[in-house]
Design an enzyme around this catalytic site. Structure first.
Site, PDB file in Angstrom:
ATOM      1  CB  CYS A  14      -5.308  -6.909   6.916  1.00 33.41           C
ATOM      2  SG  CYS A  14      -3.526  -6.826   6.979  1.00 33.41           S
ATOM      3  N   GLY A  35       0.794  -1.215   0.000  1.00 36.48           N
ATOM      4  CA  GLY A  35       0.000   0.000   0.000  1.00 36.48           C
ATOM      5  C   GLY A  35       0.826   1.264   0.000  1.00 36.48           C
ATOM      6  CB  CYS A  76     -10.128 -15.919  10.988  1.00 41.80           C
ATOM      7  SG  CYS A  76      -8.361 -16.189  11.196  1.00 41.80           S
ATOM      8  CG  LEU A  88      -5.450  -6.218  -7.502  1.00 40.39           C
ATOM      9  CD1 LEU A  88      -6.193  -6.835  -8.676  1.00 40.39           C
ATOM     10  CD2 LEU A  88      -4.023  -5.869  -7.897  1.00 40.39           C
ATOM     11  CD  GLN A  89      -8.647  -1.128  -0.484  1.00 35.92           C
ATOM     12  OE1 GLN A  89      -7.626  -1.762  -0.214  1.00 35.92           O
ATOM     13  NE2 GLN A  89      -9.187  -0.257   0.346  1.00 35.92           N
TER      14      GLN A  89
END
Length: 416
Positions: free
Chosen positions: A225, A73, A374, A103-104
């Site tokens: 995250c 990021g 999870c 990719l966000q």
């Protein structure tokens, strides 16, 4: 995500007073390189009229060697803007591969890069921006064993890593090497950025990451995250500030963030600043230490004891048995909409670990095995630990989480 955290109580940070904006506070970090060709002067013409940069500063940028830790990021905008600024040599450290969920916010990488090494995707993106940049890739995780060797090859380090262990490794390695260290971190709508330097120019006190955060956070005290999330565009804001600091350090322009911690809240569009001073009680850094702390992704297998975990293949077989377990999904609802283990029940980890967590744990079945999962294992491990602390010995973790289920049981399901 690159989880940020508040400075520890009792550390050496105070509100910073206002000062003259733009006043240089140190000499340039990098000597001038050779004269630039006319084409390079034309490319960087908008820098050449800037006070403190000019032709001299641009030659320093061309001669600079800058290491970026993490091609995620923060590393994405940092690498692109460092290349655009004319930095001659860029090093990239990252041992991860591109995942669709990256990719966000990780704008270095494209859909076609999913599954590729991030260092390879990043290298291509940097060279597409400027083919004359020298790119050195280090497809490894920065550790106590390799950090000093890698860091010592560069003039400056930008740390955009996503876990606390790497941050302390970077801090220790740059402290020993005497290399300035630009650090940034993100969480949800908030970002933090600062400059640390163990051997700064005259007139500055040495400050390191450990002066702000003396100890790593306890497991479970910082959101993972998926639990916390991060605003994608926030990466650009903090990443661009990190590059601004790098350019100023290399060229000597402006006043750096050395000794200051800037905190940005994107939800309110506000900045505030804290003054950072060296902790006189902090022992000198003599070696690179690697604290045992949770990363933002998959926990170490050593954290999963044999009697507190089952594999996804074992879970599959148990679900087909005469006594199937109660399968507990502790992710968030949006994650369940992407992929789930059939037959599981959703109770987010926040409910099980929050103020009323004891009541939520008490509602779990006592007459059969409770298998907790999870995304990859971090949240489920904390829930299992809490259940065992409450005396529930029938609760186990599904090692590797739903991603392991996709890999080993049903590859037709979606990954994220």
């Amino acid at each position: 995500m690159d989880a940020a955290r508040r400075p520890s109580r009792g550390t050496h940070v105070t509100s910073a007073p206002g000062t003259t904006v733009g006043a240089p506070d140190r000499a340039p970090l990098v000597p001038e390189g050779p004269p630039l060709a006319p084409a390079r002067l034309a490319r960087h013409a908008r820098h050449l009229n800037l006070p403190g940069i000019g032709v001299s500063g641009q030659r320093r940028l061309a001669a600079a060697r800058v290491l970026v830790v993490g091609a995620g990021g923060l590393g994405s905008p940092a690498l692109l803007y460092l290349a655009a600024a004319g930095v001659g040599t860029l090093g990239i450290v990252d041992d991860d591969v591109v995942d669709e969920s990256n990719l966000q916010r990780q704008v270095l990488h494209r859909t076609a890069d999913v599954g590729r090494r991030k260092v390879d995707s990043a290298r291509e993106a940097v060279l597409a921006a400027d083919p004359e940049v020298t790119v050195e890739v280090h497809p490894v995780r920065l550790t106590a064993a390799n950090a000093l060797d890698i860091v010592s090859r560069y003039d400056l380090v930008l740390d955009g890593s996503d876990n606390f262990a790497t941050r302390y490794v970077v801090s220790d390695a740059t402290s020993i090497a005497g290399v300035p260290h630009v650090w940034g971190a993100l969480e949800r709508f908030r970002g933090q950025v600062s400059v640390f330097w163990s051997s700064p120019p005259q007139g500055h006190a040495p400050v390191t990451y450990r002066d702000v955060f003396p100890e790593a956070p306890a497991p479970g005290t910082v959101p993972t995250c998926a639990e916390g999330g991060v605003l994608g565009a926030l990466c650009a804001t903090i990443g661009s500030v990190m590059v601004t600091e790098a350019v100023k350090l290399v060229t000597g322009a402006g006043r750096s963030l050395l000794g200051r911690l800037a905190i940005y809240d994107a939800a309110d569009v506000t900045w505030r600043e804290l003054r950072v001073v060296a902790d006189p009680t902090r022992p000198p850094v003599t070696h690179v230490a690697e604290p045992e702390v949770e990363a933002c992704a998959v926990p170490s297998p050593a954290r999963v004891s044999a009697d507190a975990a089952i594999s996804v293949l074992q879970l599959r077989d148990l679900l087909d048995s005469a006594a199937p377990p109660y399968v507990l999904d502790v992710r968030e609802e949006f994650e369940r909409d992407i992929v789930t283990i059939p037959g599981s029940v959703l109770v987010p980890a926040g409910q099980l670990l929050g103020p009323r967590g004891a009541d939520a744990l008490a509602d779990l079945p006592t007459d059969r095995l409770v298998a907790v999962y999870c995304k990859a294992g971090s949240r489920s491990q904390r829930v299992v630990d809490a259940a065992h602390a409450a005396g529930r010995d029938n609760v186990v973790q599904v090692a590797g989480g739903v991603l392991a289920w996709v890999d080993d049981v049903d590859p037709t399901l979606s990954r994220y």
